[in-house]
Enzyme design. Structure first.
Site, PDB file in Angstrom:
ATOM      1  N   ASP A 167       0.859  -1.187   0.000  1.00 47.71           N
ATOM      2  CA  ASP A 167       0.000   0.000   0.000  1.00 47.71           C
ATOM      3  C   ASP A 167       0.891   1.231   0.000  1.00 47.71           C
ATOM      4  OD1 ASP A 167      -2.498   1.488   0.432  1.00 47.71           O
ATOM      5  OD2 ASP A 167      -3.219  -0.387   1.300  1.00 47.71           O
TER       6      ASP A 167
ATOM      7  N   ASP B 123      -3.117   4.565  -2.434  1.00 45.10           N
ATOM      8  CA  ASP B 123      -4.223   5.081  -1.630  1.00 45.10           C
ATOM      9  C   ASP B 123      -4.686   6.445  -2.144  1.00 45.10           C
ATOM     10  OD1 ASP B 123      -5.628   4.591   1.009  1.00 45.10           O
ATOM     11  OD2 ASP B 123      -4.788   6.558   1.425  1.00 45.10           O
TER      12      ASP B 123
ATOM     13  N   GLU C 165      -6.325   3.852  -6.123  1.00 44.09           N
ATOM     14  CA  GLU C 165      -7.655   4.021  -5.535  1.00 44.09           C
ATOM     15  C   GLU C 165      -8.143   5.413  -5.934  1.00 44.09           C
ATOM     16  OE1 GLU C 165      -9.913   3.888  -1.199  1.00 44.09           O
ATOM     17  OE2 GLU C 165      -8.045   4.958  -1.462  1.00 44.09           O
TER      18      GLU C 165
ATOM     19  N   HIS D 156     -11.344  -3.374   2.890  1.00 44.16           N
ATOM     20  CA  HIS D 156     -11.317  -2.996   4.313  1.00 44.16           C
ATOM     21  C   HIS D 156     -12.130  -1.739   4.604  1.00 44.16           C
ATOM     22  CE1 HIS D 156      -8.479  -0.445   2.341  1.00 44.16           C
ATOM     23  NE2 HIS D 156      -8.335   0.288   3.416  1.00 44.16           N
ATOM     24  N   ASP D 157     -12.634  -1.076   3.566  1.00 42.67           N
ATOM     25  CA  ASP D 157     -13.435   0.145   3.766  1.00 42.67           C
ATOM     26  C   ASP D 157     -14.924  -0.087   3.536  1.00 42.67           C
ATOM     27  OD1 ASP D 157     -11.173   1.733   4.245  1.00 42.67           O
ATOM     28  OD2 ASP D 157     -10.896   2.119   2.104  1.00 42.67           O
TER      29      ASP D 157
HETATM   30  C1  GLC Z   1      -8.243   5.038   1.692  1.00 41.32           C
HETATM   31  C2  GLC Z   1      -8.073   3.808   2.544  1.00 41.32           C
HETATM   32  C3  GLC Z   1      -8.776   4.032   3.836  1.00 41.32           C
HETATM   33  C4  GLC Z   1      -8.147   5.209   4.514  1.00 41.32           C
HETATM   34  C5  GLC Z   1      -8.130   6.443   3.621  1.00 41.32           C
HETATM   35  C6  GLC Z   1      -7.186   7.468   4.140  1.00 41.32           C
HETATM   36  O1  GLC Z   1      -9.545   5.248   1.307  1.00 41.32           O
HETATM   37  O2  GLC Z   1      -8.513   2.685   1.864  1.00 41.32           O
HETATM   38  O3  GLC Z   1      -8.759   2.912   4.670  1.00 41.32           O
HETATM   39  O4  GLC Z   1      -8.842   5.510   5.693  1.00 41.32           O
HETATM   40  O5  GLC Z   1      -7.705   6.143   2.322  1.00 41.32           O
HETATM   41  O6  GLC Z   1      -5.861   7.032   3.979  1.00 41.32           O
END
Ligand code: GLC
Length: 573
Positions: free
Chosen positions: A107, A207, A261, A333-334
């Site tokens: 990540d 991320d 992402e 995980h979100d």
């Molecule tokens: C992304 C991650 C999430 C995190 C956010 C801030 O969306 O997947 O878990 O809280 O970024 O880093």
């Protein structure tokens, strides 16, 4: 085990043919009894991953961090959080995975750091070269620079007493946003990425990478347009320049999986990030299909409207078919657990978990499996707010009560239990031992009480389990280029219960029919589908006919995959 990792040519890179497994380390496997999953625990499960057949692991952050957001707040990019182990443990994970031909994707969290990162400490003190590492703004302590909202709720700005200025944080106040306009920031990030590449990582999951560029001058956002300010920080003005630079300096000419992402990205945006003329990303995580049930925000949800859901999937399948590539996921995980959200976690838990797995493994794109999905793990009860661990959920409850939208936790409990990220973060359920075999200590977050029934040990010895079905799905994916590369076409778009589509590659054809409903139904195969030669290759019901009838009688949550036989020498074989 048949695996396709050998990696093909430019059109058939390994990551298109891979199935990726996401590990949330804090909740995966604890080796030392402190209640927190760790790298040694992960290494011990390498055979489990091998047996499942996955080709790569995406490992959520394990770096130095005060854990305000479970590691997405990094204070040291080049070390491992002591609860997870150290660099030797990390190398051990890398090696045990590589020995099994499983690649390791890290990540990369570089939109922001922790406020405890050395860069922020220096920036706060306005040390030479560091003053502009973050977005600082002079102004009165009661007058934030603009009206942007944090993704975790509340204002996106906090006033720093030490420096006497405001700083921007699109997430928690302990996650200040890096200033990507500063070339020194970019160089530091590139250097860090290079360091991990030298350690042998096989790619990055970036991320919220489409948030790194903010509109010059940081103007107010439109308060009516959803998350206030988003138009100034999502897919911002220089994001493509930044990614291209990163690609040219760090990523070019390497055989990496790079997945960005990208919340709020449209198909058109995605085409600029991926594909031959894009910024060098392999694929993105788009959000349209996982926000389809949201109202004004994620805390106002409705049932998933299937027709709309199908339309979104079809749009992305078509939009990235010729140029670019899709990631395919329903959970991470979100997100809440997919079987609770898109399926039925009661009577039809197994059946609907298998159906959803069938969907993700038979679309064009790279499937991502989130830990526990492969055994049909479900959302969990959170009886009191004290059981919540996630900063986002805790903020939500606090604000709902503070703003009078709720009198007490009970008023929002249903929403929390349907939506909170903690649902995905309860410990991996390995067995029916105490704490699901996850830890010998006290887990950092309660286990889902259904672990006595839903666990790996039980699933492993049951040929009818979700786990056994996932193994088959993954093997099938490896066997058939048709499922990886074949053209997708949505059938019967308006059918409110059935998600049906065809796949086509050279002379090969496929028909996938999924009854995404708790009632039996029948499905007339559309005239445009040639039923001839199609044979059942996998189904989640015993009595599915081996060839395609004109009308399919489908049980609740029944899933069937019919393919024509494989033709030798197909693409990429
Ligand atoms: C992304 C991650 C999430 C995190 C956010 C801030 O969306 O997947 O878990 O809280 O970024 O880093």
């Amino acid at each position: 085990m048949s695996r396709r990792n050998a990696g093909g040519d430019d059109d058939h890179p390994w990551w298109k043919e891979a199935v990726v497994y996401q590990v949330y380390p804090k909740s995966f496997n604890d080796s030392d009894g402190d209640g927190i999953g760790d790298l040694a625990g992960l290494a011990r499960r390498a055979d489990y991953l091998d047996d499942l057949g996955v080709d790569a692991v995406w490992l959520c952050p394990v770096y130095g961090s005060p854990m305000a957001d479970n590691g997405y707040d990094i204070s040291d990019y080049r070390s491992i959080h002591p609860a997870y182990g150290d660099m030797d443990d990390w190398r051990q994970v890398r090696d045990v995975l590589h020995e099994r031909d499983i690649r390791l994707v890290m990540d990369l969290v570089v939109n922001h750091t922790s406020d405890e990162h050395e860069w922020f400490r220096r920036s706060r003190r306005e040390e030479d070269g560091y003053a502009d590492y973050y977005h600082w703004w002079e102004g009165e302590p009661d007058e934030p620079p603009n009206n942007w909202e944090s993704i975790f709720g509340g204002p996106a700005w906090s006033y720093d007493e030490a420096r006497g200025e405001w700083y921007l944080h699109l997430f928690d106040e302990k996650q200040p946003d890096l200033n990507w306009r500063n070339s020194a920031v970019r160089e530091d990030v590139h250097g860090m990425m290079q360091w991990w590449l030298d350690e042998g990582v096989d790619g990055f999951r970036m991320d919220v990478i489409n948030l790194i560029s903010k509109t010059e001058g940081l103007p107010d956002g439109d308060p009516e347009a959803g998350l206030t300010g988003a138009e100034h920080f999502m897919n911002g003005p220089r994001v493509h320049d930044r990614l291209r630079e990163m690609h040219d300096r760090v990523l070019d000419d390497r055989d990496l999986l790079v997945v960005g992402e990208t919340p709020g990205a449209s198909v058109a945006d995605a085409r600029e990030y991926v594909g031959p003329n894009g910024d060098g990303l392999s694929m993105v995580f788009q959000f349209e299909h996982v926000t389809v049930d949201h109202g004004d925000d994620k805390w106002t949800t409705a049932d998933v409207p299937l027709a709309e859901f199908k339309e979104i999937i079809a749009k992305w399948q078509a939009g990235l078919a010729d140029e670019g590539w899709n990631s395919v996921y329903l959970s991470n995980h979100d997100q809440p657990r997919m079987v609770s959200r898109f399926g039925d976690d009661g009577e039809y838990r197994r059946k609907s978990a298998k159906l959803l797995g069938t969907l993700t493994h038979t679309l064009q794109g790279t499937p991502f499996v989130y830990q526990g999905e492969e055994i049909g793990m479900t959302n969990a009860p959170f009886e009191s707010p004290d059981e919540l661990r996630d900063v986002e959920a805790k903020n939500y409850v606090e604000r709902a009560v503070e703003h009078g939208e709720a009198d007490c936790y009970e008023d929002v409990r249903e929403t929390v239990e349907a939506t909170a990220r903690d649902n995905a973060r309860t410990p991996m359920q390995w067995s029916d031992d105490t704490h699901a075999g996850f830890t010998d200590g006290e887990p950092w977050i309660e286990c889902n009480p259904n672990y006595a029934e839903v666990n790996v040990e039980r699933a492993r010895s049951d040929p009818d389990s979700v786990l056994s079905y996932y193994r088959e799905l993954i093997a099938l994916r490896h066997e058939r280029d048709l499922l990886v590369y074949g053209e997708f076409e949505l059938l019967a778009p308006d059918d409110p219960d059935v998600f049906a589509y065809s796949r086509r590659l050279d002379g090969e054809r496929g028909l996938i029919v999924l009854n995404v409903a708790a009632d039996a139904t029948s499905f007339d195969v559309p005239a445009e589908v040639d039923r001839d030669g199609l044979e059942l290759v996998i189904a989640n019901a015993d009595d599915a006919p081996a060839t395609v009838p004109a009308t399919l009688d489908l049980d609740p949550y029944e899933a069937r995959v019919y393919l024509t036989p494989s033709q030798e020498g197909g693409v990429g074989r």
